[in-house]
Scaffold this active site. Structure first.
Site, PDB file in Angstrom:
ATOM      1  N   SER A  91      47.543  -3.631 -21.617  1.00 45.17           N
ATOM      2  CA  SER A  91      47.636  -3.707 -20.341  1.00 45.17           C
ATOM      3  C   SER A  91      47.459  -5.011 -19.673  1.00 45.17           C
ATOM      4  O   SER A  91      48.476  -6.089 -19.845  1.00 45.17           O
ATOM      5  CB  SER A  91      46.601  -2.841 -19.235  1.00 45.17           C
ATOM      6  N   ASP A 228      52.273  -5.790 -13.833  1.00 42.02           N
ATOM      7  CA  ASP A 228      51.602  -5.980 -15.343  1.00 42.02           C
ATOM      8  C   ASP A 228      52.372  -5.949 -16.561  1.00 42.02           C
ATOM      9  O   ASP A 228      53.458  -5.582 -16.513  1.00 42.02           O
ATOM     10  CB  ASP A 228      49.413  -5.944 -15.971  1.00 42.02           C
ATOM     11  N   ASP A 230      52.043  -3.382 -19.071  1.00 37.85           N
ATOM     12  CA  ASP A 230      52.458  -2.506 -19.437  1.00 37.85           C
ATOM     13  C   ASP A 230      53.257  -2.036 -18.320  1.00 37.85           C
ATOM     14  O   ASP A 230      52.854  -0.461 -18.313  1.00 37.85           O
ATOM     15  CB  ASP A 230      51.021  -1.353 -20.392  1.00 37.85           C
ATOM     16  N   ASP A 232      51.091  -0.705 -15.433  1.00 35.35           N
ATOM     17  CA  ASP A 232      50.423   0.688 -14.758  1.00 35.35           C
ATOM     18  C   ASP A 232      50.175  -0.232 -13.330  1.00 35.35           C
ATOM     19  O   ASP A 232      49.311   0.855 -12.689  1.00 35.35           O
ATOM     20  CB  ASP A 232      49.304   1.242 -15.674  1.00 35.35           C
TER      21      ASP A 232
END
Length: 434
Positions: A91, A228, A230, A232
């Site tokens: 992440s 960020d 990834d 999410d």
């Protein structure tokens, strides 16, 4: 083994190919088809192969979507009629890290019982390896186009916008693609996928997104979006270059989504300003432990219209229980097209918050003593995550760090002097516990 955000840590130390293989085998005991994806970190190649090997040798068919945003993979579990999904990602962590996060068909991350079940299998070495002629297959697919179509169908823009999207060298390019299809003029920053994150650190904070804020302020842009690694998480910049706090964004999204009598899920460290903003509309604040897993679990309850975490995780339960940064970006564009983001932000109060972290040698024992002291002295408190004490016009929270030998102290009030007073009350309580 698992934290609330899955397995996460340094590559070659906490996160290895052996760990990925073992977790893949453990997950393979209870699944027939699994969607697998990863972010842009180079270590993801080997970890994905190891995880997929553990699944295939357990007789599980693997749908490998390659590099993809975490919400793409989480949504893809249902789209492909799979039993689970896995994203190889750390992440917003630095490039030295990687991790494993597991997803249910609802889009919700694996909850505590599911994580514990996988952990126990890994520790005991339990497997269910298939015979040589019954091993699973590994097929390649891309779900990003499906995600983009879903995003475009989820919003209606009253007019096209000028939008700057800072992808952060991650895998959230689907945001720019969706906004472009919606008619926006999109400019990107750090759009080249690179797991070393050369453009900026992966976490989209105000400090890390100064280039985005400057570009938005100095151009005709209506909105800035930051993800960020990834995707999410989603954070935003108003047209004047102001990087909005997560609490302000939470209030904006919640008021636009929930109506009178609805509830909104949010972690216990959320600003009092959010609760005040919701109360004005007759919307209830439902508090959860810190972590998007807990927010998602609360958002799955009837009557909860929205869930959010000020770190940048936003959940619309009618669409998915996964924090979907690209969806949040498109929803925010829709709102901005009907009213400038700065004007919406101006309707949310900003209260003074005082925060600090205190080093302790035995954080669990310290927090146990703090809970005893609080139960003796206060009537209105919660032990949902740490200890949160409600005062007439303020609150304070004492919460042990999940990864470091620290206790975090947070206090907030509507007036600065009162916030400082309550903060000192909390630190004195902690001192007694130490």
């Amino acid at each position: 083994m698992f934290g609330t955000s899955g397995i996460r840590g340094s590559v070659g130390e906490e996160v290895t190919g052996q760990v990925a293989l073992s977790v893949g085998r453990a997950l393979g005991i209870e699944t027939d088809r699994v969607v697998v994806g990863r972010d842009a970190r180079e270590s993801g190649h080997a970890l994905t192969d190891a995880f997929a090997a553990g699944l295939c040798e357990s007789g599980v068919d693997v749908v490998d979507v390659g590099r993809a945003a975490t919400p793409t993979v989480a949504r893809g579990v249902a789209w492909t009629d799979a039993d689970a999904g896995v994203v190889i990602t750390a992440s917003h962590n630095p490039p030295t890290d990687n991790g494993i996060k597991l997803w249910q068909p609802s889009g919700q991350a694996f909850d505590a019982p599911r994580r514990e079940r996988i952990t126990e299998r890994v520790r005991s070495g339990e497997t269910a390896l298939a015979d040589w002629d019954e091993m699973g297959t590994r097929t390649r697919d891309s779900l990003s186009d499906r995600h983009r179509r879903e995003l475009v169908e989820s919003v209606t823009l009253s007019e096209p916008l000028e939008v700057v999207v800072d992808v952060g060298n991650g895998v959230g390019g689907v945001t720019a693609d969706a906004l472009d299809e919606l008619g926006c003029h999109v400019q990107t920053l750090n759009a080249q996928q690179d797991g070393s994150f050369p453009g900026r650190p992966s976490e989209p904070t105000a400090e890390n997104c100064e280039s985005l804020s400057t570009l938005v302020a100095e151009t005709d842009a209506d909105l800035g979006i930051a993800h960020d690694g990834d995707a999410d998480r989603m954070r935003a910049v108003a047209a004047d270059g102001t990087f909005l706090s997560g609490d302000v964004l939470l209030a904006i999204f919640a008021r636009a989504t929930a109506g009178e009598g609805d509830a909104v899920a949010m972690p216990v460290d959320t600003s009092l300003a959010v609760a005040d903003a919701l109360a004005e509309r007759g919307i209830e604040a439902t508090y959860t432990p810190v972590g998007d897993v807990y927010v998602a679990a609360a958002a799955s309850d009837p009557g909860v219209a929205f869930g959010g975490e000020p770190s940048g995780a936003w959940i619309w339960p009618e669409e998915t229980l996964c924090p979907d940064g690209p969806l949040a970006a498109c929803k925010l564009a829709e709102l901005t097209a009907s009213e400038p983001l700065a004007d919406r932000a101006a309707t949310v109060a900003a209260y003074p918050i005082v925060r600090d972290s205190v080093s302790v040698s035995e954080k669990t024992a310290v927090m146990d003593r703090v809970r005893e002291l609080v139960s003796e002295r206060y009537d209105d408190f919660s032990t949902l995550d740490g200890v949160r004490v409600e005062r007439d016009d303020a609150w304070f929270l004492l919460r042990a760090s999940g990864t470091e030998p620290l206790v975090r102290v947070t206090a907030e009030a509507r007036e600065r002097s009162r916030a400082q007073q309550v903060f000192e009350e909390a630190t004195n309580l902690l001192d007694e516990g130490i």
